[in-house]
Design a protein around this motif. Sequence first.
Motif, PDB file in Angstrom:
ATOM      1  N   CYS A 187     -54.311  70.700 -81.706  1.00  0.00           N
ATOM      2  CA  CYS A 187     -54.514  69.495 -80.899  1.00  0.00           C
ATOM      3  C   CYS A 187     -55.099  68.361 -81.728  1.00  0.00           C
ATOM      4  O   CYS A 187     -55.605  68.566 -82.829  1.00  0.00           O
ATOM      5  CB  CYS A 187     -55.405  69.801 -79.701  1.00  0.00           C
ATOM      6  SG  CYS A 187     -57.071  70.356 -80.110  1.00  0.00           S
ATOM      7  N   GLN A 243     -50.803  69.498 -79.477  1.00  0.00           N
ATOM      8  CA  GLN A 243     -49.786  69.107 -80.441  1.00  0.00           C
ATOM      9  C   GLN A 243     -48.691  70.155 -80.553  1.00  0.00           C
ATOM     10  O   GLN A 243     -47.921  70.125 -81.487  1.00  0.00           O
ATOM     11  CB  GLN A 243     -50.416  68.924 -81.830  1.00  0.00           C
ATOM     12  CG  GLN A 243     -51.007  67.582 -82.089  1.00  0.00           C
ATOM     13  CD  GLN A 243     -50.018  66.458 -81.903  1.00  0.00           C
ATOM     14  OE1 GLN A 243     -50.168  65.669 -80.992  1.00  0.00           O
ATOM     15  NE2 GLN A 243     -49.013  66.355 -82.725  1.00  0.00           N
ATOM     16  N   PRO A 261     -49.083  66.476 -86.550  1.00  0.00           N
ATOM     17  CA  PRO A 261     -48.745  65.128 -86.104  1.00  0.00           C
ATOM     18  C   PRO A 261     -47.537  64.601 -86.863  1.00  0.00           C
ATOM     19  O   PRO A 261     -47.333  64.948 -88.032  1.00  0.00           O
ATOM     20  CB  PRO A 261     -50.002  64.315 -86.428  1.00  0.00           C
ATOM     21  CG  PRO A 261     -51.096  65.320 -86.466  1.00  0.00           C
ATOM     22  CD  PRO A 261     -50.462  66.589 -86.976  1.00  0.00           C
TER      23      PRO A 261
END
Length: 139
Positions: free
Chosen positions: A47, A125, A130
């Motif tokens: 995350c 995520q 990312p």
Amino acid sequence: MCSSSSSPSIHDLLVSRGLPKGLLPKEVKSYTLSENGTLQVFLDEPCLTKYENRVFFDSVVRANLSYGSLIGVIGLSQEELFLWLPVKDIIVDDPKSGLILFDIGVAYKQLSLSLFEEPPHCKPQGTSMPSSFLLLPLI
């Protein structure tokens, strides 16, 4: 070995060891702490959250916990100038200074302890990093 089912919350544990409770997100599912100080923190999934900059937590974060420090951190990265750098150590030398030190390999970054007063919410995520994730290896 201690586990979160019979121990204080991870946030209470951090405070008892001289670290701010907001260092780890609310979404921590469980943790283990071995007698030698090895801390493993488990999240449901990787995350992202933000303190001063964006921070990425892997689904497992490991470090050696001692009073005022997390040393040899694995599973935590911080965005700096559009690059993602692994956080190696987190240290609170003097709580009265109001500062916390992050060793991101190529530099040390001091942040205000006030950024870590409350555990942040961490946005999932999935299993990927990312989209702008570029992790620089440390030499």
